[in-house]
Design an enzyme around this catalytic site. Structure first.
Site, PDB file in Angstrom:
ATOM      1  N   SER A 144       0.809  -1.217   0.000  1.00  0.00           N
ATOM      2  CA  SER A 144       0.000   0.000   0.000  1.00  0.00           C
ATOM      3  C   SER A 144       0.846   1.272   0.000  1.00  0.00           C
ATOM      4  O   SER A 144       0.324   2.347  -0.303  1.00  0.00           O
ATOM      5  CB  SER A 144      -0.949   0.004   1.192  1.00  0.00           C
ATOM      6  OG  SER A 144      -0.238  -0.262   2.379  1.00  0.00           O
TER       7      SER A 144
ATOM      8  N   ASP B 176      -2.768   5.988  11.726  1.00  0.00           N
ATOM      9  CA  ASP B 176      -1.969   5.574  10.581  1.00  0.00           C
ATOM     10  C   ASP B 176      -0.720   6.455  10.519  1.00  0.00           C
ATOM     11  O   ASP B 176      -0.778   7.602  10.081  1.00  0.00           O
ATOM     12  CB  ASP B 176      -2.787   5.703   9.291  1.00  0.00           C
ATOM     13  CG  ASP B 176      -2.018   5.194   8.069  1.00  0.00           C
ATOM     14  OD1 ASP B 176      -0.791   4.949   8.185  1.00  0.00           O
ATOM     15  OD2 ASP B 176      -2.633   5.046   6.997  1.00  0.00           O
TER      16      ASP B 176
ATOM     17  N   HIS C 145       1.366   5.232   6.229  1.00  0.00           N
ATOM     18  CA  HIS C 145       1.059   5.819   4.919  1.00  0.00           C
ATOM     19  C   HIS C 145       1.200   7.331   5.018  1.00  0.00           C
ATOM     20  O   HIS C 145       1.494   7.866   6.078  1.00  0.00           O
ATOM     21  CB  HIS C 145      -0.360   5.439   4.501  1.00  0.00           C
ATOM     22  CG  HIS C 145      -0.559   3.964   4.388  1.00  0.00           C
ATOM     23  ND1 HIS C 145      -1.119   3.220   5.400  1.00  0.00           N
ATOM     24  CD2 HIS C 145      -0.230   3.098   3.416  1.00  0.00           C
ATOM     25  CE1 HIS C 145      -1.135   1.939   5.037  1.00  0.00           C
ATOM     26  NE2 HIS C 145      -0.603   1.840   3.846  1.00  0.00           N
TER      27      HIS C 145
END
Ligand SMILES: *[C@@H]1O[C@H](CO)[C@@H](O)[C@H](O)[C@H]1NC(C)=O
Ligand SMILES: CC(=O)N[C@H]1CO[C@H](CO)[C@@H](O)[C@@H]1O
Length: 450
Positions: free
Chosen positions: A183, A420, A423
């Site tokens: 990702s 998160d 990312h």
């Protein structure tokens, strides 16, 4: 060897640094990664990419040369002179642009600092790009401080030219660009898709090949820029090797086939540019500590060190690239390990990065170069195919301020417990990786007159 033209990438930083770098071999623990929300099974759409018109190869046929050659030769003259020529093509641009391109080919574009630039403008606007994962769209998810967009990456030895989406599309005319990995590579792919889209007057000239927007759950996604017959694709393959299942008397068990490259319906081995990555899934959590998880042939290892498994997997990947990718046609990139910034825990144990509003300035607070990348470097150095290594670890390590943290669309109760910090918000840090990709293409473009 001097009689054939040396490709631009032969003298990349990768080769130089590989030799200079002192080799230390200890293994350190990479922060545990990956948000539960992204641990979704790979699924492929039934659509395959549209056919691509025959086009001139992006990189000219050159005699195959061994990797030791690639690693040991000093920088070629042609690469240097191309910069001067590229400067000339920028004659109409601003001074800073021509300065930007100077010395590009001879400088380590990954060694630098983030400089604050009050006038910095993102390459595309928040909320204006339909290709963003909700999870990366921090603006939409309530982030209200945008200072993290006010920094430019500045290599010590050169300036990065301003990203010019139309120019990049012209360079990519008739070409197929495929991102393959986890990702973080999807983060980079979306950044590129949005940056290129922003340069188009008529946004309807982009065709979503699979016609869906559930990026996160799909294993394959492709955007076609019609007027340039160019496609920008993403293939989900977090380990690069094949996730597998074996039947045991206790039921089905998931394993990882270290001896098999992950199958993909999109058959990307003939693409013009392939950008791989892997790293974050090679943690003890995802690999169950290497206990009854790694498999070769019919053999499931009772226990195998994760580092050993990574080496085997990358070797499988390297052999596949060397045998299945035509190195006269296809340029292979590998995106390095992008840093995470969990404080006070890991992603699944209350680790946080919200409230981080500024990059790290003191290098002493940067992490160590990850063991995963040391293994990668040693595998790449033995390949026949030249691989351009996008060594983004350190440049991302500074940017503790660029993660979605709580602005990750983690609705409801999760919102407060799972952040998160792996990312990146988009627009944001991955845009800079694509500016570096653009810069390397500029050099290639001039060198090959395509
Ligand atoms: C990548 O960058 C790190 C610094 O973060 C450096 O230690 C390493 O040697 C670099 N690798 C290559 C191949 O240039
Ligand atoms: C090294 C190299 O091929 N440089 C070329 C860059 O492009 C200009 C014109 O576009 C050529 O004149 C240079 O020879």
């Amino acid at each position: 060897m001097a009689c054939f033209k040396k490709p631009w990438f032969a003298s990349s930083e990768f080769s130089r640094n590989l030799q200079q770098r002192p080799r230390t071999h200890h293994i350190l623990t990479v922060p545990f990664f990956l948000l539960s929300l992204f641990l979704l099974s790979a699924s492929y759409t039934s659509n395959s990419p549209t056919p691509y018109p025959a086009a001139t190869p992006l990189f000219p046929p050159s005699s195959p040369f061994s990797n030791s050659h690639m690693l040991s030769k000093p920088r070629s003259r042609s690469t240097l002179s191309s910069v001067t020529a590229a400067e000339r093509t920028h004659a109409n641009s601003t001074n800073s642009d021509s300065q930007a391109i100077r010395d590009l080919a001879s400088c380590d574009i990954f060694d630098g600092t983030w400089v604050r630039d009050e006038h910095a403008e993102p390459l595309y606007q928040h909320a204006s790009c339909p290709y963003l994962d909700d999870a990366f769209n921090c603006f939409k998810n309530g982030r209200s401080d945008f200072d993290y967009l006010k920094y430019r990456w500045k290599p010590h030895g050169c300036h990065i030219p301003r990203f010019d989406g139309l120019k990049m599309l012209r360079m990519l005319r008739g070409k197929r660009v495929v991102f393959v990995g986890d990702s973080l590579n999807r983060n980079m792919w979306q950044s590129l898709a949005c940056s290129l889209r922003a340069s188009l007057k008529d946004k309807t000239r982009i065709y979503e090949v699979s016609g869906r927007r559930e990026f996160r759950t799909q294993g394959f996604f492709s955007l076609n820029f019609r007027d340039y017959a160019c496609s920008i694709e993403f293939v989900k393959s977090p380990f690069l090797v094949q996730e597998w299942k074996v039947l045991r008397n206790t039921g089905q068990r998931e394993t990882l086939r270290l001896d098999m490259i992950q199958a993909s319906k999109s058959q990307y081995n003939n693409a013009d540019i392939i950008i791989f990555n892997t790293g974050h899934w090679w943690n003890h959590y995802k690999t169950r500590n290497g206990i009854n998880y790694f498999q070769e042939g019919n053999h499931v290892y009772e226990r195998l060190q994760v580092s050993e498994a990574l080496r085997k997997a990358l070797k499988t990947w390297a052999d596949w690239v060397d045998s299945r990718v035509d190195r006269r046609r296809t340029r292979v990139f590998f995106t390095g390990f992008s840093a995470s910034h969990y404080k006070g825990g890991q992603w699944n144990s209350g680790g946080k990065c919200d409230g981080e509003k500024e990059p790290i300035t003191n290098e002493r607070y940067l992490g160590e170069y990850p063991w995963t990348m040391r293994i990668l470097e040693s595998v790449i150095s033995e390949m026949k195919t030249p691989v351009f290594y996008l060594n983004i670890t350190k440049m991302t390590d500074y940017r503790k301020d660029g993660h979605p943290s709580v602005n990750n669309n983690n609705k409801g109760r999760l919102r407060t417990t799972v952040q998160d910090c792996s990312h990146w918000c988009l627009p944001g840090i991955p845009d800079s990786w694509n500016e570096l990709l653009y810069a390397t293409l500029l050099i290639a473009h001039n060198n090959t007159h395509f």
